[in-house]
Design a protein around this motif. Structure first.
Motif, PDB file in Angstrom:
ATOM      1  N   THR A  33       3.935   8.065  36.034  1.00  0.00           N
ATOM      2  CA  THR A  33       3.087   8.330  34.874  1.00  0.00           C
ATOM      3  C   THR A  33       3.094   9.813  34.545  1.00  0.00           C
ATOM      4  OG1 THR A  33       1.658   6.448  35.356  1.00  0.00           O
ATOM      5  CG2 THR A  33       0.740   8.179  33.969  1.00  0.00           C
ATOM      6  N   ARG A  34       3.027  10.639  35.564  1.00  0.00           N
ATOM      7  CA  ARG A  34       3.041  12.087  35.349  1.00  0.00           C
ATOM      8  C   ARG A  34       4.419  12.565  34.890  1.00  0.00           C
ATOM      9  NH1 ARG A  34      -1.430  14.669  36.663  1.00  0.00           N
ATOM     10  NH2 ARG A  34      -2.998  13.597  37.900  1.00  0.00           N
ATOM     11  N   ILE A  35       5.476  11.938  35.382  1.00  0.00           N
ATOM     12  CA  ILE A  35       6.826  12.285  34.933  1.00  0.00           C
ATOM     13  C   ILE A  35       6.933  12.064  33.419  1.00  0.00           C
ATOM     14  CG2 ILE A  35       9.197  11.429  34.901  1.00  0.00           C
ATOM     15  CD1 ILE A  35       8.902  13.258  37.142  1.00  0.00           C
ATOM     16  N   VAL A  36       6.505  10.885  32.983  1.00  0.00           N
ATOM     17  CA  VAL A  36       6.591  10.553  31.556  1.00  0.00           C
ATOM     18  C   VAL A  36       5.765  11.539  30.730  1.00  0.00           C
ATOM     19  CG1 VAL A  36       6.023   8.808  29.823  1.00  0.00           C
ATOM     20  CG2 VAL A  36       7.067   8.121  31.986  1.00  0.00           C
ATOM     21  N   ARG A  37       4.619  11.936  31.250  1.00  0.00           N
ATOM     22  CA  ARG A  37       3.749  12.849  30.520  1.00  0.00           C
ATOM     23  C   ARG A  37       4.309  14.274  30.497  1.00  0.00           C
ATOM     24  NH1 ARG A  37      -2.208  13.211  32.772  1.00  0.00           N
ATOM     25  NH2 ARG A  37      -1.238  14.683  34.221  1.00  0.00           N
ATOM     26  N   THR A  38       5.075  14.640  31.533  1.00  0.00           N
ATOM     27  CA  THR A  38       5.545  16.012  31.675  1.00  0.00           C
ATOM     28  C   THR A  38       6.831  16.290  30.911  1.00  0.00           C
ATOM     29  OG1 THR A  38       4.540  16.156  33.874  1.00  0.00           O
ATOM     30  CG2 THR A  38       6.236  17.771  33.357  1.00  0.00           C
ATOM     31  N   VAL A  39       7.761  15.341  30.893  1.00  0.00           N
ATOM     32  CA  VAL A  39       9.089  15.578  30.317  1.00  0.00           C
ATOM     33  C   VAL A  39       9.110  15.157  28.849  1.00  0.00           C
ATOM     34  CG1 VAL A  39      11.551  15.088  30.505  1.00  0.00           C
ATOM     35  CG2 VAL A  39      10.137  15.186  32.578  1.00  0.00           C
ATOM     36  N   PRO A  40       9.323  16.087  27.937  1.00  0.00           N
ATOM     37  CA  PRO A  40       9.389  15.733  26.511  1.00  0.00           C
ATOM     38  C   PRO A  40      10.518  14.740  26.239  1.00  0.00           C
ATOM     39  CG  PRO A  40       9.174  18.108  26.785  1.00  0.00           C
ATOM     40  CD  PRO A  40       9.438  17.544  28.143  1.00  0.00           C
ATOM     41  N   GLY A  41      10.229  13.748  25.436  1.00  0.00           N
ATOM     42  CA  GLY A  41      11.244  12.765  25.077  1.00  0.00           C
ATOM     43  C   GLY A  41      11.413  11.659  26.092  1.00  0.00           C
ATOM     44  N   CYS A  42      10.722  11.750  27.218  1.00  0.00           N
ATOM     45  CA  CYS A  42      10.818  10.715  28.251  1.00  0.00           C
ATOM     46  C   CYS A  42       9.783   9.632  27.955  1.00  0.00           C
ATOM     47  CB  CYS A  42      10.573  11.314  29.635  1.00  0.00           C
ATOM     48  SG  CYS A  42      10.630  10.115  30.972  1.00  0.00           S
ATOM     49  N   ASP A  43      10.282   8.429  27.710  1.00  0.00           N
ATOM     50  CA  ASP A  43       9.385   7.326  27.366  1.00  0.00           C
ATOM     51  C   ASP A  43       9.023   6.457  28.567  1.00  0.00           C
ATOM     52  OD1 ASP A  43       9.240   7.689  24.435  1.00  0.00           O
ATOM     53  OD2 ASP A  43      11.393   7.337  24.552  1.00  0.00           O
ATOM     54  N   ASP A  44       9.871   6.442  29.576  1.00  0.00           N
ATOM     55  CA  ASP A  44       9.615   5.661  30.784  1.00  0.00           C
ATOM     56  C   ASP A  44      10.333   6.303  31.955  1.00  0.00           C
ATOM     57  OD1 ASP A  44       8.050   3.151  30.085  1.00  0.00           O
ATOM     58  OD2 ASP A  44       9.659   3.051  28.611  1.00  0.00           O
ATOM     59  N   VAL A  58      11.067   0.320  42.850  1.00  0.00           N
ATOM     60  CA  VAL A  58       9.756   0.501  43.449  1.00  0.00           C
ATOM     61  C   VAL A  58       8.669   0.472  42.389  1.00  0.00           C
ATOM     62  CG1 VAL A  58       8.295   2.133  44.699  1.00  0.00           C
ATOM     63  CG2 VAL A  58      10.660   1.771  45.409  1.00  0.00           C
ATOM     64  N   HIS A  59       8.904   1.172  41.287  1.00  0.00           N
ATOM     65  CA  HIS A  59       7.883   1.161  40.249  1.00  0.00           C
ATOM     66  C   HIS A  59       8.482   1.648  38.942  1.00  0.00           C
ATOM     67  CE1 HIS A  59       3.779   1.119  38.681  1.00  0.00           C
ATOM     68  NE2 HIS A  59       4.187   2.132  37.928  1.00  0.00           N
ATOM     69  N   SER A  60       8.036   1.068  37.845  1.00  0.00           N
ATOM     70  CA  SER A  60       8.334   1.573  36.508  1.00  0.00           C
ATOM     71  C   SER A  60       7.013   1.736  35.775  1.00  0.00           C
ATOM     72  CB  SER A  60       9.256   0.615  35.744  1.00  0.00           C
ATOM     73  OG  SER A  60       8.631  -0.634  35.579  1.00  0.00           O
ATOM     74  N   SER A  61       6.992   2.576  34.773  1.00  0.00           N
ATOM     75  CA  SER A  61       5.733   2.887  34.113  1.00  0.00           C
ATOM     76  C   SER A  61       5.200   1.728  33.278  1.00  0.00           C
ATOM     77  CB  SER A  61       5.893   4.132  33.233  1.00  0.00           C
ATOM     78  OG  SER A  61       6.958   3.955  32.326  1.00  0.00           O
ATOM     79  N   ARG A  62       6.065   0.788  32.904  1.00  0.00           N
ATOM     80  CA  ARG A  62       5.619  -0.409  32.191  1.00  0.00           C
ATOM     81  C   ARG A  62       6.729  -1.443  32.258  1.00  0.00           C
ATOM     82  NH1 ARG A  62       7.991  -1.008  27.214  1.00  0.00           N
ATOM     83  NH2 ARG A  62       9.022   0.810  26.312  1.00  0.00           N
ATOM     84  N   ASP A  63       6.535  -2.579  31.582  1.00  0.00           N
ATOM     85  CA  ASP A  63       7.586  -3.589  31.503  1.00  0.00           C
ATOM     86  C   ASP A  63       8.725  -3.028  30.661  1.00  0.00           C
ATOM     87  OD1 ASP A  63       9.135  -5.828  31.452  1.00  0.00           O
ATOM     88  OD2 ASP A  63       7.801  -7.006  30.189  1.00  0.00           O
ATOM     89  N   LEU A  64       9.884  -2.835  31.277  1.00  0.00           N
ATOM     90  CA  LEU A  64      10.975  -2.131  30.609  1.00  0.00           C
ATOM     91  C   LEU A  64      11.679  -2.960  29.546  1.00  0.00           C
ATOM     92  CD1 LEU A  64      12.548  -0.475  33.764  1.00  0.00           C
ATOM     93  CD2 LEU A  64      11.053   0.593  32.071  1.00  0.00           C
ATOM     94  N   GLY A  65      11.735  -4.268  29.750  1.00  0.00           N
ATOM     95  CA  GLY A  65      12.458  -5.118  28.817  1.00  0.00           C
ATOM     96  C   GLY A  65      13.921  -5.264  29.147  1.00  0.00           C
ATOM     97  N   PHE A  66      14.356  -4.699  30.278  1.00  0.00           N
ATOM     98  CA  PHE A  66      15.725  -4.884  30.755  1.00  0.00           C
ATOM     99  C   PHE A  66      15.724  -4.808  32.274  1.00  0.00           C
ATOM    100  CE2 PHE A  66      15.426  -0.311  30.824  1.00  0.00           C
ATOM    101  CZ  PHE A  66      16.256   0.093  31.865  1.00  0.00           C
ATOM    102  N   ASP A  67      16.790  -5.298  32.881  1.00  0.00           N
ATOM    103  CA  ASP A  67      16.910  -5.315  34.339  1.00  0.00           C
ATOM    104  C   ASP A  67      17.607  -4.039  34.804  1.00  0.00           C
ATOM    105  OD1 ASP A  67      17.222  -5.791  36.996  1.00  0.00           O
ATOM    106  OD2 ASP A  67      18.455  -7.603  36.781  1.00  0.00           O
ATOM    107  N   PRO A  68      16.896  -3.120  35.461  1.00  0.00           N
ATOM    108  CA  PRO A  68      17.524  -1.866  35.893  1.00  0.00           C
ATOM    109  C   PRO A  68      18.560  -2.048  36.993  1.00  0.00           C
ATOM    110  CG  PRO A  68      15.295  -2.029  36.749  1.00  0.00           C
ATOM    111  CD  PRO A  68      15.468  -3.172  35.795  1.00  0.00           C
ATOM    112  N   LEU A  69      18.592  -3.249  37.595  1.00  0.00           N
ATOM    113  CA  LEU A  69      19.533  -3.483  38.691  1.00  0.00           C
ATOM    114  C   LEU A  69      20.815  -4.164  38.233  1.00  0.00           C
ATOM    115  CD1 LEU A  69      17.109  -4.486  41.582  1.00  0.00           C
ATOM    116  CD2 LEU A  69      17.887  -2.229  40.837  1.00  0.00           C
ATOM    117  N   VAL A  70      20.969  -4.364  36.916  1.00  0.00           N
ATOM    118  CA  VAL A  70      22.265  -4.800  36.392  1.00  0.00           C
ATOM    119  C   VAL A  70      23.269  -3.686  36.684  1.00  0.00           C
ATOM    120  CG1 VAL A  70      23.554  -5.221  34.259  1.00  0.00           C
ATOM    121  CG2 VAL A  70      21.335  -6.287  34.609  1.00  0.00           C
ATOM    122  N   PRO A  71      24.492  -4.011  37.138  1.00  0.00           N
ATOM    123  CA  PRO A  71      25.474  -2.966  37.436  1.00  0.00           C
ATOM    124  C   PRO A  71      25.566  -1.932  36.311  1.00  0.00           C
ATOM    125  CG  PRO A  71      26.341  -5.082  38.084  1.00  0.00           C
ATOM    126  CD  PRO A  71      25.029  -5.358  37.390  1.00  0.00           C
TER     127      PRO A  71
END
Length: 253
Positions: A33-44, A58-71
């Motif tokens: 949450t702090r990463i998203v708030r600190t870095v301009p243009g970072c949405d998640d 381990v954690h994402s800031s919200r439901d991403l809408g895609f699978d981050p573990l896809v190759p």
């Protein structure tokens, strides 16, 4: 990145602070949450970990809408310990399956940087943006600084989590020891055994009934408290045990 370096420094202090009441998930949630708030243009933001059990988010800031573990870049970064950058998914076709999910979820660019950790697990911090070209060379070094603090946060959270697990295990062990000791004392009084012979009888009964020693001891203690101790002895095959029922090994002691 923010022009006010004091603002960034303040965020870094907060990121690495582990509150005693936090669990692993809460610490990671607070960090991204702090990463998203600190870095301009970072949405998640995502923290991905590779362990002996495999790769997991381990954690994402919200439901991403895609699978981050896809190759794709995230899996490659956490597997090889190397940074990956996707400037514009519309123009970069290195990971077609990942790119399709990524753009359909509304994202255009990302930056994956390995997190330095003290343990055997490897981790990656991934920043996501809905705009293209958000994580160029100008942002790389400041974000790299953030990943160093991510490593501290990750190690602190992991250590705290492991310590909590150890405390739980120790409490369970102490409870087991207490229950066995109570059951042992009840058998000593009931049959006139010494402590060794009473414990030997508990072990034999545990084996004969295919029950864990802890569970057997708990049954006897509960039965004693409920006033059904004699019934429990009959059910377990312990009624009217005599001195000769204990093994010769224990008698020799």
């Amino acid at each position: 990145m923010p022009d006010d370096i004091l603002s960034v420094a303040s965020e870094l202090v907060e990121m690495t602070r582990l509150v005693a009441d936090d669990d692993f998930g809460a610490t990671m949630a607070r960090f991204v949450t702090r990463i998203v708030r600190t870095v301009p243009g970072c949405d998640d933001a995502i923290i991905t970990v590779r362990s002996a059990a495999g790769v997991e988010t381990v954690h994402s800031s919200r439901d991403l809408g895609f699978d981050p573990l896809v190759p794709g870049p995230i899996v490659e970064a956490v597997t090889f310990g190397e940074p990956r950058r996707l400037d514009d998914v519309a123009n970069d076709q290195r990971w077609p399956s990942f790119g399709t999910q990524f753009v359909n979820a509304g994202y255009r660019s990302l930056l994956c940087l390995p997190v330095s950790t003290a343990g055997e697990n490897s981790a990656v911090l991934t920043l996501l943006s809905t705009e293209p070209d958000r994580f160029g060379e100008a942002a790389y070094d400041p974000v790299l600084l953030l990943t160093l603090h991510a490593g501290v946060t990750f190690d602190n959270a992991s250590l705290f989590h492991d310590s909590q697990e150890l405390v739980i295990q120790l409490r369970a062990a102490l409870r087991t020891r207490s229950l066995v000791g109570q059951a042992q004392g009840m058998l000593m009084r009931h049959f006139g055994y010494d402590s060794d012979r009473a414990f030997e009888l508990l072990k034999r009964t545990s084996q004969n009934n295919n029950r864990k020693l802890r569970d057997l001891a708990a049954t006897l203690v509960d039965a004693h408290e409920d006033g059904t101790f004699e019934d429990a002895l009959i059910e377990l095959g312990l009624a009217d045990r005599g001195a000769d029922d204990v093994s010769p090994a224990s008698q020799a002691r």
